[in-house]
Design a protein around this motif. Sequence first.
Motif, short mmCIF file in Angstrom:
data_model
loop_
_atom_site.label_atom_id
_atom_site.label_comp_id
_atom_site.label_asym_id
_atom_site.label_seq_id
_atom_site.Cartn_x
_atom_site.Cartn_y
_atom_site.Cartn_z
N LEU A 78 0.84 -1.18 0.00
CA LEU A 78 0.00 0.00 0.00
C LEU A 78 0.88 1.23 0.00
O LEU A 78 1.94 1.25 0.63
N ILE A 101 -7.91 1.63 -3.41
CA ILE A 101 -6.69 1.07 -2.83
C ILE A 101 -5.48 1.60 -3.59
O ILE A 101 -5.31 1.32 -4.78
N ILE A 103 -1.73 1.43 -4.42
CA ILE A 103 -0.69 0.39 -4.35
C ILE A 103 0.56 0.84 -5.10
O ILE A 103 0.47 1.47 -6.16
N ALA A 120 -6.60 -6.74 -1.09
CA ALA A 120 -6.36 -6.21 0.25
C ALA A 120 -7.31 -6.87 1.24
O ALA A 120 -8.27 -7.54 0.84
#
Length: 149
Positions: A78, A101, A103, A120
Amino acid sequence: MRKRGFEIISTYKDKNINLPSRKTAKSAGYDLEAGTDVLIEAGKTAIIPTGLKAYMLDDEYLGIHIRSSLAFKKHLNLINAQGIIDADYYNNPDNEGHIMIGIINFGTEDVQIKKGMRIAQAIFYKFLTVDDEILDDTIRQGGFGSTGE
Protein backbone atom coordinates in the motif's frame (compact mmCIF):
# COMPACT_ATOMS: atom_id res chain seq x y z
CA MET A 1 -29.64 -0.89 13.90
CA ARG A 2 -26.89 -1.59 11.41
CA LYS A 3 -23.43 -1.49 12.98
CA ARG A 4 -20.90 -2.17 10.24
CA GLY A 5 -20.70 -3.60 6.78
CA PHE A 6 -20.09 -3.06 3.10
CA GLU A 7 -22.23 -1.86 0.22
CA ILE A 8 -21.69 -1.47 -3.50
CA ILE A 9 -21.53 2.17 -4.63
CA SER A 10 -24.23 3.28 -7.06
CA THR A 11 -21.97 3.59 -10.13
CA TYR A 12 -20.80 -0.02 -9.72
CA LYS A 13 -24.21 -1.67 -9.08
CA ASP A 14 -24.20 -3.33 -12.52
CA LYS A 15 -20.51 -4.37 -12.54
CA ASN A 16 -20.75 -7.71 -10.68
CA ILE A 17 -18.94 -6.53 -7.56
CA ASN A 18 -18.69 -9.06 -4.72
CA LEU A 19 -19.22 -7.93 -1.15
CA PRO A 20 -16.15 -8.66 1.02
CA SER A 21 -16.10 -11.82 3.08
CA ARG A 22 -13.87 -13.57 5.57
CA LYS A 23 -12.51 -16.86 4.28
CA THR A 24 -12.43 -18.69 7.63
CA ALA A 25 -14.27 -18.36 10.95
CA LYS A 26 -11.12 -17.00 12.64
CA SER A 27 -10.00 -14.62 9.89
CA ALA A 28 -9.84 -10.98 11.01
CA GLY A 29 -9.87 -9.47 7.54
CA TYR A 30 -12.53 -9.17 4.87
CA ASP A 31 -11.04 -9.70 1.42
CA LEU A 32 -11.40 -6.71 -0.91
CA GLU A 33 -11.40 -7.37 -4.65
CA ALA A 34 -10.36 -5.12 -7.50
CA GLY A 35 -13.39 -3.53 -9.14
CA THR A 36 -11.64 -3.18 -12.52
CA ASP A 37 -8.49 -4.32 -14.31
CA VAL A 38 -5.47 -2.15 -13.46
CA LEU A 39 -1.85 -2.40 -14.60
CA ILE A 40 0.70 -1.41 -11.94
CA GLU A 41 3.94 -0.64 -13.72
CA ALA A 42 7.27 -1.52 -12.11
CA GLY A 43 8.36 1.26 -9.75
CA LYS A 44 5.02 3.08 -10.11
CA THR A 45 1.83 3.54 -8.13
CA ALA A 46 -1.77 2.93 -9.11
CA ILE A 47 -5.16 3.42 -7.55
CA ILE A 48 -7.45 0.41 -7.70
CA PRO A 49 -11.18 1.03 -7.34
CA THR A 50 -13.15 -1.56 -5.39
CA GLY A 51 -16.69 -0.40 -6.16
CA LEU A 52 -17.39 -0.58 -2.42
CA LYS A 53 -18.11 1.66 0.53
CA ALA A 54 -18.17 0.77 4.22
CA TYR A 55 -20.36 1.88 7.09
CA MET A 56 -19.42 1.58 10.76
CA LEU A 57 -20.02 3.07 14.20
CA ASP A 58 -18.66 6.54 14.97
CA ASP A 59 -15.85 5.17 17.18
CA GLU A 60 -14.56 2.77 14.54
CA TYR A 61 -12.43 2.88 11.41
CA LEU A 62 -11.72 0.40 8.65
CA GLY A 63 -8.05 -0.54 8.34
CA ILE A 64 -6.88 -1.56 4.86
CA HIS A 65 -3.94 -3.97 4.58
CA ILE A 66 -2.21 -5.47 1.54
CA ARG A 67 -2.67 -9.22 1.10
CA SER A 68 0.56 -10.93 2.11
CA SER A 69 0.67 -12.97 -1.11
CA LEU A 70 0.83 -9.76 -3.17
CA ALA A 71 3.52 -8.31 -0.93
CA PHE A 72 5.77 -11.39 -1.02
CA LYS A 73 5.13 -12.74 -4.51
CA LYS A 74 4.49 -9.55 -6.51
CA HIS A 75 6.44 -6.93 -4.49
CA LEU A 76 3.35 -4.77 -3.99
CA ASN A 77 2.47 -2.68 -0.97
CA LEU A 78 0.00 0.00 0.00
CA ILE A 79 1.21 3.51 -0.75
CA ASN A 80 0.58 4.55 2.87
CA ALA A 81 1.43 1.21 4.56
CA GLN A 82 -2.07 0.97 6.08
CA GLY A 83 -5.15 2.70 4.75
CA ILE A 84 -7.62 4.21 7.18
CA ILE A 85 -11.26 4.64 6.22
CA ASP A 86 -13.05 6.88 8.74
CA ALA A 87 -16.74 6.47 9.59
CA ASP A 88 -17.59 9.84 8.02
CA TYR A 89 -16.16 8.75 4.65
CA TYR A 90 -19.33 6.69 4.09
CA ASN A 91 -21.65 8.36 1.57
CA ASN A 92 -19.56 11.55 1.42
CA PRO A 93 -20.84 13.90 -1.29
CA ASP A 94 -17.71 13.78 -3.48
CA ASN A 95 -17.45 10.06 -4.19
CA GLU A 96 -20.09 8.23 -2.10
CA GLY A 97 -17.32 6.81 0.10
CA HIS A 98 -15.75 4.71 -2.66
CA ILE A 99 -12.89 2.65 -1.22
CA MET A 100 -9.88 3.04 -3.49
CA ILE A 101 -6.69 1.07 -2.83
CA GLY A 102 -3.41 2.91 -3.52
CA ILE A 103 -0.69 0.39 -4.35
CA ILE A 104 3.00 0.77 -5.19
CA ASN A 105 4.98 -1.77 -7.18
CA PHE A 106 8.47 -2.18 -5.68
CA GLY A 107 9.31 -4.91 -8.19
CA THR A 108 11.08 -4.81 -11.54
CA GLU A 109 8.12 -6.20 -13.52
CA ASP A 110 4.69 -4.78 -14.24
CA VAL A 111 1.82 -6.45 -12.36
CA GLN A 112 -1.59 -6.89 -13.93
CA ILE A 113 -4.45 -6.74 -11.44
CA LYS A 114 -7.60 -8.34 -12.81
CA LYS A 115 -11.15 -7.44 -11.80
CA GLY A 116 -12.21 -9.73 -8.96
CA MET A 117 -8.64 -10.39 -7.78
CA ARG A 118 -8.32 -10.18 -4.00
CA ILE A 119 -5.96 -7.27 -3.37
CA ALA A 120 -6.36 -6.21 0.25
CA GLN A 121 -7.91 -7.10 3.57
CA ALA A 122 -10.20 -4.80 5.51
CA ILE A 123 -10.42 -4.99 9.31
CA PHE A 124 -12.81 -2.99 11.49
CA TYR A 125 -11.14 -1.40 14.55
CA LYS A 126 -12.31 0.57 17.59
CA PHE A 127 -10.36 3.70 18.54
CA LEU A 128 -10.02 5.95 21.59
CA THR A 129 -10.09 9.75 21.81
CA VAL A 130 -8.58 12.23 24.25
CA ASP A 131 -10.45 14.04 27.05
CA ASP A 132 -11.88 17.50 26.35
CA GLU A 133 -11.42 17.25 22.60
CA ILE A 134 -12.80 20.19 20.64
CA LEU A 135 -13.76 19.53 17.04
CA ASP A 136 -15.09 21.89 14.41
CA ASP A 137 -18.12 20.92 12.33
CA THR A 138 -16.15 20.26 9.15
CA ILE A 139 -17.94 17.96 6.73
CA ARG A 140 -15.72 15.47 4.95
CA GLN A 141 -15.12 16.09 1.29
CA GLY A 142 -13.58 13.31 -0.82
CA GLY A 143 -10.83 10.89 0.12
CA PHE A 144 -7.00 10.87 0.01
CA GLY A 145 -5.95 13.90 2.06
CA SER A 146 -9.47 15.26 2.39
CA THR A 147 -8.85 17.02 5.72
CA GLY A 148 -5.73 18.84 4.57
CA GLU A 149 -2.13 18.01 3.77
